[in-house]
Enzyme design. Structure first.
Site, PDB file in Angstrom:
ATOM      1  N   HIS A 262      26.014  27.493  20.002  1.00 43.36           N
ATOM      2  CA  HIS A 262      24.797  26.908  20.557  1.00 43.36           C
ATOM      3  C   HIS A 262      24.572  27.544  21.929  1.00 43.36           C
ATOM      4  O   HIS A 262      25.509  27.650  22.717  1.00 43.36           O
ATOM      5  CB  HIS A 262      24.940  25.395  20.756  1.00 43.36           C
ATOM      6  CG  HIS A 262      25.420  24.644  19.557  1.00 43.36           C
ATOM      7  ND1 HIS A 262      24.601  23.823  18.816  1.00 43.36           N
ATOM      8  CD2 HIS A 262      26.655  24.567  18.978  1.00 43.36           C
ATOM      9  CE1 HIS A 262      25.300  23.264  17.833  1.00 43.36           C
ATOM     10  NE2 HIS A 262      26.554  23.706  17.912  1.00 43.36           N
TER      11      HIS A 262
ATOM     12  N   HIS B  26      20.660  29.364  18.338  1.00 44.41           N
ATOM     13  CA  HIS B  26      21.907  29.203  17.588  1.00 44.41           C
ATOM     14  C   HIS B  26      22.288  30.527  16.950  1.00 44.41           C
ATOM     15  O   HIS B  26      21.457  31.185  16.315  1.00 44.41           O
ATOM     16  CB  HIS B  26      21.764  28.108  16.526  1.00 44.41           C
ATOM     17  CG  HIS B  26      21.599  26.744  17.133  1.00 44.41           C
ATOM     18  ND1 HIS B  26      20.367  26.180  17.356  1.00 44.41           N
ATOM     19  CD2 HIS B  26      22.518  25.858  17.592  1.00 44.41           C
ATOM     20  CE1 HIS B  26      20.536  24.989  17.922  1.00 44.41           C
ATOM     21  NE2 HIS B  26      21.824  24.765  18.072  1.00 44.41           N
TER      22      HIS B  26
ATOM     23  N   GLN C 212      13.548  22.735  25.071  1.00 43.67           N
ATOM     24  CA  GLN C 212      14.745  23.504  25.382  1.00 43.67           C
ATOM     25  C   GLN C 212      14.619  24.874  24.719  1.00 43.67           C
ATOM     26  O   GLN C 212      14.171  24.977  23.579  1.00 43.67           O
ATOM     27  CB  GLN C 212      15.984  22.787  24.848  1.00 43.67           C
ATOM     28  CG  GLN C 212      17.298  23.437  25.235  1.00 43.67           C
ATOM     29  CD  GLN C 212      18.465  22.505  24.964  1.00 43.67           C
ATOM     30  OE1 GLN C 212      18.772  21.633  25.762  1.00 43.67           O
ATOM     31  NE2 GLN C 212      19.109  22.683  23.827  1.00 43.67           N
TER      32      GLN C 212
ATOM     33  N   ASP D  42      16.160  26.596  22.863  1.00 45.57           N
ATOM     34  CA  ASP D  42      17.324  26.375  22.017  1.00 45.57           C
ATOM     35  C   ASP D  42      17.600  27.593  21.149  1.00 45.57           C
ATOM     36  O   ASP D  42      16.690  28.132  20.506  1.00 45.57           O
ATOM     37  CB  ASP D  42      17.059  25.154  21.121  1.00 45.57           C
ATOM     38  CG  ASP D  42      18.313  24.337  20.884  1.00 45.57           C
ATOM     39  OD1 ASP D  42      19.375  24.768  21.341  1.00 45.57           O
ATOM     40  OD2 ASP D  42      18.210  23.282  20.239  1.00 45.57           O
TER      41      ASP D  42
ATOM     42  N   LYS E 212      32.521  24.012  25.521  1.00 54.18           N
ATOM     43  CA  LYS E 212      31.301  24.675  25.980  1.00 54.18           C
ATOM     44  C   LYS E 212      31.517  25.328  27.339  1.00 54.18           C
ATOM     45  O   LYS E 212      32.454  25.016  28.076  1.00 54.18           O
ATOM     46  CB  LYS E 212      30.150  23.679  26.083  1.00 54.18           C
ATOM     47  CG  LYS E 212      30.408  22.523  27.060  1.00 54.18           C
ATOM     48  CD  LYS E 212      29.223  21.574  27.138  1.00 54.18           C
ATOM     49  CE  LYS E 212      29.484  20.434  28.133  1.00 54.18           C
ATOM     50  NZ  LYS E 212      28.288  19.598  28.346  1.00 54.18           N
TER      51      LYS E 212
ATOM     52  N   CYS F  39      20.095  22.008  16.170  1.00 58.62           N
ATOM     53  CA  CYS F  39      21.154  22.658  15.399  1.00 58.62           C
ATOM     54  C   CYS F  39      21.189  22.268  13.918  1.00 58.62           C
ATOM     55  O   CYS F  39      21.365  23.153  13.060  1.00 58.62           O
ATOM     56  CB  CYS F  39      22.510  22.449  16.064  1.00 58.62           C
ATOM     57  SG  CYS F  39      22.749  20.878  16.870  1.00 58.62           S
TER      58      CYS F  39
ATOM     59  N   ARG G  64      15.184  12.416  23.587  1.00 56.61           N
ATOM     60  CA  ARG G  64      16.440  11.708  23.831  1.00 56.61           C
ATOM     61  C   ARG G  64      16.141  10.446  24.618  1.00 56.61           C
ATOM     62  O   ARG G  64      15.411  10.473  25.614  1.00 56.61           O
ATOM     63  CB  ARG G  64      17.434  12.604  24.583  1.00 56.61           C
ATOM     64  CG  ARG G  64      17.807  13.848  23.782  1.00 56.61           C
ATOM     65  CD  ARG G  64      18.768  14.765  24.505  1.00 56.61           C
ATOM     66  NE  ARG G  64      18.990  15.992  23.728  1.00 56.61           N
ATOM     67  CZ  ARG G  64      19.735  17.018  24.144  1.00 56.61           C
ATOM     68  NH1 ARG G  64      20.326  16.960  25.327  1.00 56.61           N
ATOM     69  NH2 ARG G  64      19.868  18.088  23.383  1.00 56.61           N
TER      70      ARG G  64
END
Length: 524
Positions: free
Chosen positions: A366, A222, A218, A220, A302, A171, A200
């Site tokens: 997200h 946005h 991921q 991912d 979320k 992000c 991570r």
């Protein structure tokens, strides 16, 4: 009986029929009653039937993706990089097909793919709030060569070495992209997608296979949108999830709205606004949902998708998160008429108000449809129990020779190359060599031209989970065809005539290639 292009009637070749029947007996599938043939295809609609098969797990021996991953040569791990799975060729095929599927859907759902750095200076993570709220889960990167370190000025006017952080999420980088240009309300929504690897720092004792890892990918995404677009964007994302899980044969799943945690960024008023926006979007979507109090991310509430696997266990996969904080921290803005109304998600037709333009902060959503691609692969491995649907199968077809004579081996290799789309370009062809070289089919086809008996080859191919058996013998060379066994493609409700056809099909290599491509397209 109607057959595909290039097929010949089996009755014209009685010796061929005897040979295919022998292969079926060797594979342990002849004679096969219709209800057993239907078990050949492992899917959510026939799990209960497949469970009765001796090779399928029972409730007491549920499939384990770690065991199946080794058996099917999908991935491995190394002590030199704990928590970072190494995808082998077969695993990489599955991973790439999942990513390719998502990329095709990005066109439909309006996402643009970007590629962003793996490491950023810690100043970026301080600005985003991750350093304050997520530091324990991040990796620090420093140079081992002081002479190559980037000097920065400290508070006393001296210099100090700059530290970097491996990104745990994308992000902040996407915020930098949004901030790099002047934006208008007409540009929104802007949707970015990113498959960059993330890191991570999971506790070593928690690491397990593909489900608990330190390095992962991921899907991912946005979305930078106007306040008035939140509901539609959430609805589109939930539809994206529904489509993807239907294609993958996964489900059922439930939705959970997670609210403000104890440690959070922003004001309670911001959180109330964000949570109300998600509640409205969920209500408009028609999906039932539950609420998990205090389980939101530190930057916003979320919606999590909780998937139930074939054993009844639940896993958090997809997620949709609303964020008012990062746009503020990165000073993100777009210009819009009637800015006061725009901030509240309201519209007006008053020409005097519409003539007034001003800056407005976008809302950041997200979203991840698969979540961690590695974790979803683990769920799929166990869900299919190694019996992949054809489009995902890393071993879609095996071309095998009946003997090792030169004509048979040459025809088998020609068939393999044609199915792969890597055959040499004919000199008289109107297609240029450059075009032909850039046009592989994407099919997963292997060749077994060893001196082993057909029986050994079939048993080995069955154990490895190949979808199609393609047998090449002297008669095939004479007739320009191959013999195909496709019983793994049988579907519930197929007629006895169709089941019989799948057991023995004679076709040209070109017809087989088209047939396989149609099978792949049917799942998309």
């Amino acid at each position: 009986m109607p057959l595909l292009r290039g097929l010949r009637g089996a009755s014209r070749l009685p010796m061929r029929s005897l040979r295919i029947a022998r292969i079926a007996r060797i594979a342990g599938t002849a004679p096969i009653p219709p209800h057993r043939l239907l078990q050949s295809r492992f899917c959510s609609s026939c799990e209960s039937t497949a469970a009765s098969d001796a090779s399928s797990p029972t409730k007491s021996t549920a499939p384990d993706h770690r065991t199946l991953g080794v058996k099917q040569e999908l991935f491995m791990t190394s002590v030199y990089s704990p928590g970072s799975p190494i995808l082998l060729p077969n695993g990489a095929r599955i991973f790439n097909r999942l990513v390719d599927f998502l990329r095709k859907q990005y066109v439909r759902y309006g996402f643009q793919e970007v590629i962003t750095p793996t490491i950023y200076k810690k100043a970026l993570w301080a600005r985003s709030g991750h350093l304050e709220n997520y530091a324990d889960d991040m990796y620090t990167v420093t140079s081992t060569s002081p002479a190559r370190a980037d000097p920065v000025e400290d508070a006393e006017g001296g210099t100090e070495e700059t530290e970097y952080g491996l990104k745990p999420m994308n992000c902040p980088g996407h915020c930098l992209i949004f901030a790099s240009q002047t934006r208008s309300y007409r540009d929104l929504p802007i949707r970015y997608a990113d498959f960059s690897p993330l890191h991570r720092n999971e506790i070593s004792g928690a690491l397990s296979g593909l489900t608990r890892v330190r390095r992962f990918h991921q899907d991912d995404g946005h979305i930078f949108c106007r306040p008035s677009q939140i509901r539609d964007e959430i609805a589109r994302t939930l539809d994206f999830v529904r489509l993807t899980y239907r294609v993958l044969g996964l489900g059922p799943y439930r939705l959970v709205l997670s609210t403000r945690p104890e440690q959070y960024l922003g004001s309670p008023e911001d959180w109330d606004q964000a949570e109300n926006a998600l509640r409205e979007a969920l209500a408009a979507s028609g999906h039932p949902y539950t609420i998990s109090e205090g389980d939101g991310a530190f930057y916003g509430p979320k919606i999590d998708v909780i998937l139930r696997d074939s054993d009844g266990k639940e896993h958090q996969t997809a997620t949709v998160q609303l964020d008012f904080q990062l746009p503020r921290r990165f000073h993100l803005e777009y210009t819009a008429p009637a800015p006061d109304l725009e901030r509240r998600g309201e519209t007006t037709t008053d020409p005097e108000l519409l003539a007034q333009y001003g800056p407005v902060r976008p809302v950041l959503i997200h979203r991840a449809v698969l979540g961690s691609a590695e974790r979803l692969m683990a769920l799929l491995i166990e869900h299919y129990n190694g019996r992949w649907p054809f489009w995902l199968n890393p071993r879609q077809a095996l071309v095998m020779t009946v003997n090792s004579t030169e004509p048979v081996v040459a025809w088998a290799r020609h068939t393999r190359d044609l199915l792969l789309g890597v055959g040499p370009t004919e000199a008289s062809s109107s297609v240029s060599e450059e075009v032909a070289a850039a046009s592989p089919t994407g099919l997963a086809v292997d060749l077994d031209d060893s001196d082993r008996s057909v029986g050994h080859k079939v048993r080995d191919a069955t154990r490895k989970g190949y979808g199609l058996f393609v047998v090449v013998g002297p008669r095939d060379v004479e007739n320009g065809t191959v013999a195909v066994r496709a019983t793994a493609l049988a579907r519930p409700g197929d007629s006895e005539e169709e089941l019989k056809r799948l057991k023995h099909m004679d076709m040209t290599p070109e017809a087989l290639r088209d047939y396989m491509l149609e099978l792949v397209a049917a799942y998309r």
